[in-house]
Design an enzyme around this catalytic site. Structure first.
Site, PDB file in Angstrom:
ATOM      1  N   ARG A  30     -10.525   2.497   8.074  1.00  0.00           N
ATOM      2  CA  ARG A  30     -11.234   2.740   9.043  1.00  0.00           C
ATOM      3  C   ARG A  30     -11.337   3.170   9.759  1.00  0.00           C
ATOM      4  O   ARG A  30     -11.651   3.596  10.883  1.00  0.00           O
ATOM      5  CB  ARG A  30      -9.773   1.841  10.111  1.00  0.00           C
ATOM      6  CG  ARG A  30      -8.292   2.686   9.802  1.00  0.00           C
ATOM      7  CD  ARG A  30      -7.744   1.665  11.257  1.00  0.00           C
ATOM      8  NE  ARG A  30      -7.562   0.825  11.135  1.00  0.00           N
ATOM      9  CZ  ARG A  30      -6.927   0.129  10.194  1.00  0.00           C
ATOM     10  NH1 ARG A  30      -6.010   0.927   9.735  1.00  0.00           N
ATOM     11  NH2 ARG A  30      -6.521  -1.228   9.947  1.00  0.00           N
ATOM     12  N   LYS A 192      14.245   2.506  -4.137  1.00  0.00           N
ATOM     13  CA  LYS A 192      13.992   3.975  -5.610  1.00  0.00           C
ATOM     14  C   LYS A 192      13.627   4.893  -4.267  1.00  0.00           C
ATOM     15  O   LYS A 192      14.521   5.747  -4.487  1.00  0.00           O
ATOM     16  CB  LYS A 192      12.880   3.647  -6.225  1.00  0.00           C
ATOM     17  CG  LYS A 192      11.213   3.350  -6.368  1.00  0.00           C
ATOM     18  CD  LYS A 192      10.315   4.330  -5.930  1.00  0.00           C
ATOM     19  CE  LYS A 192       9.540   4.117  -5.458  1.00  0.00           C
ATOM     20  NZ  LYS A 192       8.567   5.040  -4.978  1.00  0.00           N
TER      21      LYS A 192
END
Length: 332
Positions: A30, A192
């Site tokens: 954008r 993780k």
């Protein structure tokens, strides 16, 4: 094949470069200034500096153009926005009136306010979209940008999505495996990052390789417990998107989450660390969501709890480690 990649951060840029070697690929962001720089230099100097992108790769700041490209009959749309921006992007896709038939996302984490996984956000915002999945695994954007070997997993309940993603990505130095455990893959990719902060703290305190191995192994157990409780399969967490991604993120020097832990251990404040990084560290964003979900499921996640204590409760890194060492003995 036509491929639209939505999001020109480090990961989206690296994947777009890989895809452009074989497919008609368009990278969207954008930020018009970022797109202008990409068009002029064929390099993402903001997020992936020093990596030359293929001349064939195209760029556009118009979401409608990107969606039309990714909605062609023989096309795939890759969502590479961070989880924090996923719902907003889905809104924009729906408002544009052009939702691609095949979507795969590569973001990792939980939505901060709702604690939802990416597939849940997409299901809520794009309810008619049925062919979608997640692409994840142990991977640093810079190494993918350098065309170094990498193995990833696409998980989807749609055979069509798995086949299309495989056809798009499985070439050159990238190997793709397939599966259908979307929840397990997403939970592994989120948790993780939190565990990598813990290993960074341990390494930063000079606690040694034994401590690192213990944190990774016991962290994997925490990841698996939460993932199974949320609907994932236990075996997923010993694969690429669980253990594999955890090892890479917890030990690799390109890991932003590990860097956060190292810097916390050195006494720097979280605000200073994040300001210097200039990139997203998803482990910080989703640590509280991980802990909230664990508590809602009555699951013990002491490593994740210790990380939250350091990040948000003012607990000193060394005190957090001491708390883990004082836990009662138990069967593994």
């Amino acid at each position: 094949m036509k491929v639209a990649v939505l999001g020109a951060g480090a990961w989206g840029t690296a994947l777009a470069g890989h895809l452009a070697a074989r497919h008609d690929t368009l990278l969207w962001a954008r930020d018009a200034a970022l797109i202008a720089g990409l068009q002029a230099r064929h390099e993402n100097s903001r997020y992936l500096d020093g990596i030359a992108l293929p001349d064939a790769l195209r760029y556009d700041a118009d979401l409608g153009v990107a969606l039309a490209h990714g909605a062609a009959d023989d096309a795939l749309c890759v969502i590479a926005a961070p989880v924090a921006g996923l719902r907003t992007l889905c809104h924009a896709m729906r408002d544009a009136g052009c939702v691609p038939a095949h979507i795969v996302w590569v973001c990792k984490g939980f939505e901060a306010d709702t604690h939802l996984l990416p597939h849940q956000v997409i299901a809520a915002e794009l309810p008619g979209q049925q062919s979608n999945g997640v692409l994840s695994g142990p991977s640093f954007a810079r190494e993918v940008g350098q065309s170094l070997p990498v193995a990833l997993t696409v998980a989807s309940t749609s055979a069509g999505c798995r086949e299309r993603t495989l056809a798009a990505f499985h070439h050159g130095a990238m190997r793709i495996y397939t599966g259908d455990d979307v929840v397990g893959v997403e939970v592994g990719g989120a948790v993780k990052n939190v565990l990598a902060i813990a290993t960074g703290i341990s390494d930063g305190l000079g606690l040694g390789l034994n401590a690192r191995a213990a944190l990774i192994t016991r962290g994997l157990a925490e990841m698996s417990r939460l993932g199974v409780a949320l609907g994932g399969r236990a075996e997923t967490f010993t694969g690429l998107t669980g253990l594999g991604d955890l090892i890479l993120t917890a030990t690799g020097d390109l890991s932003r989450n590990r860097t956060v832990g190292l810097q916390l251990a050195a006494g720097r404040t979280l605000n200073d660390i994040l300001g210097a990084l200039g990139h997203v560290a998803e482990g910080v964003r989703c640590a509280q969501a991980v802990l909230a979900l664990a508590r809602a499921q009555s699951i013990e996640m002491p490593i994740a709890e210790a990380v939250c204590g350091v990040l948000f409760d003012g607990i000193a890194p060394r005190d957090a480690v001491s708390g883990l060492l004082r836990r009662d003995a138990r069967a593994e």
